[in-house]
Design a protein around this motif. Structure first.
Motif, short mmCIF file in Angstrom:
data_model
loop_
_atom_site.label_atom_id
_atom_site.label_comp_id
_atom_site.label_asym_id
_atom_site.label_seq_id
_atom_site.Cartn_x
_atom_site.Cartn_y
_atom_site.Cartn_z
N ASN A 168 0.81 -1.22 0.00
CA ASN A 168 0.00 0.00 0.00
C ASN A 168 0.85 1.27 0.00
O ASN A 168 0.40 2.32 -0.48
N ASP A 169 2.06 1.17 0.53
CA ASP A 169 2.92 2.35 0.59
C ASP A 169 3.50 2.73 -0.78
O ASP A 169 3.83 3.90 -1.01
N ILE A 170 3.64 1.75 -1.67
CA ILE A 170 4.26 2.03 -2.97
C ILE A 170 3.25 2.02 -4.12
O ILE A 170 3.61 2.32 -5.26
N LYS A 171 2.00 1.70 -3.84
CA LYS A 171 0.98 1.63 -4.89
C LYS A 171 0.83 2.95 -5.66
O LYS A 171 0.86 2.95 -6.89
N PRO A 172 0.63 4.10 -4.98
CA PRO A 172 0.42 5.35 -5.73
C PRO A 172 1.56 5.67 -6.68
O PRO A 172 1.32 6.05 -7.84
N GLU A 173 2.79 5.52 -6.21
CA GLU A 173 3.95 5.82 -7.05
C GLU A 173 4.00 4.90 -8.27
O GLU A 173 4.26 5.35 -9.40
N MET A 174 3.72 3.62 -8.08
CA MET A 174 3.80 2.67 -9.19
C MET A 174 2.67 2.88 -10.20
O MET A 174 2.87 2.74 -11.40
N ILE A 175 1.50 3.20 -9.72
CA ILE A 175 0.38 3.48 -10.63
C ILE A 175 0.70 4.70 -11.49
O ILE A 175 0.43 4.74 -12.70
N GLN A 176 1.29 5.72 -10.87
CA GLN A 176 1.68 6.92 -11.62
C GLN A 176 2.71 6.57 -12.68
O GLN A 176 2.61 7.03 -13.83
N GLN A 177 3.70 5.74 -12.33
CA GLN A 177 4.72 5.36 -13.30
C GLN A 177 4.12 4.59 -14.47
O GLN A 177 4.46 4.82 -15.63
N ALA A 178 3.22 3.66 -14.16
CA ALA A 178 2.59 2.86 -15.21
C ALA A 178 1.76 3.75 -16.14
O ALA A 178 1.77 3.57 -17.37
N THR A 179 1.05 4.71 -15.57
CA THR A 179 0.23 5.62 -16.37
C THR A 179 1.10 6.50 -17.27
O THR A 179 0.78 6.72 -18.44
#
Length: 235
Positions: A168-179
């Motif tokens: 949960n701590d790294i989800k936002p950053e990874m979703i942004q990178q994927a987008t």
């Protein structure tokens, strides 16, 4: 034809031509609006496991059950002392009741010459949030072998499990990178097709997966997610 009839015919013909132009323009605009490109963006990140489960199993065999249980308790104390020596607190170690198998418990069972009647297994589990302590202790496990404690390691339920619980701590950053990566691909496609990238038509976030980086480094995890996006294309 009268002058009035000619005038009405001209008006009717003009109306048909105008309607055709409007309809054609509407179809062109609809198709333009419907033009889109579907892309995927991948984000990967390597992380260290932050939780570890270490099952310590060993077994004894003999014909005197009382003596076997006594020996098991002595060896359990040796295992706990070994773990304490390597920094594990009491609340990180749990000891399960011994598992006892009696080969003569089944009807018509018989012992072959040289066979032991009782088979006793001990199971001690280490649950810790410091995987490095387990990795260090594993390099010293021969100290237990020298005390006659043969740790089972080839059983499936005896494998050390390294777990990462901070998704949960790294989800936002990874979703942004994927987008962002998906948009880069869409932008390249739009440029190659002499189009302009429009707004997002639809978006779908894929499932996060966590796997060992490789078979030799189970304490290092690779987290992946794939985002699927569809963009409008504008001429």
């Amino acid at each position: 034809m009268t002058k009035q009839s000619i005038t009405m015919s001209l008006i009717f013909a003009a109306a048909i031509i105008l309607a055709s132009v409007i309809l054609k323009q509407g179809i062109v605009e609809f198709k333009t609006l419907d033009r889109s490109v579907s892309v995927k963006g991948l984000a990967e990140k390597e992380v260290m496991a932050n939780t570890v489960i270490w099952p310590i199993n060993y077994s004894l065999a003999g014909n005197d059950l009382t003596a076997l249980i006594g020996e098991l308790e002595t060896k359990n104390q040796a295992v706990r002392a070994f773990l304490a020596l390597h920094g594990f607190a009491d609340d990180e170690v749990s000891v399960a009741p011994p598992n006892v198998a009696d080969k003569l418990a089944q009807p018509y069972a018989q012992l072959e010459k040289g066979q032991m009647r009782y088979f006793v297994m001990s199971s001690i589990t280490v649950y810790s949030h410091e995987p490095e302590k387990v990795r260090h202790a594993l390099t010293k496990v021969t100290q237990l072998a020298k005390q006659g404690i043969a740790i089972s390691s080839d059983r499936y339920d005896a494998k050390v499990q390294y777990i990462f619980t901070g998704l949960n701590d790294i989800k936002p950053e990874m979703i942004q990178q994927a987008t962002e990566k998906a948009r880069e691909v869409a932008q390249k496609f739009a440029s190659d097709s002499n189009s302009t990238l429009g707004k997002i038509k639809s978006a779908r976030q894929g499932q996060f997966t966590i796997a060992d980086r490789d078979s030799n480094s189970p304490h290092i995890k690779r987290v992946r997610v794939v985002s699927s996006l569809e963009y409008y294309l504008v001429d």
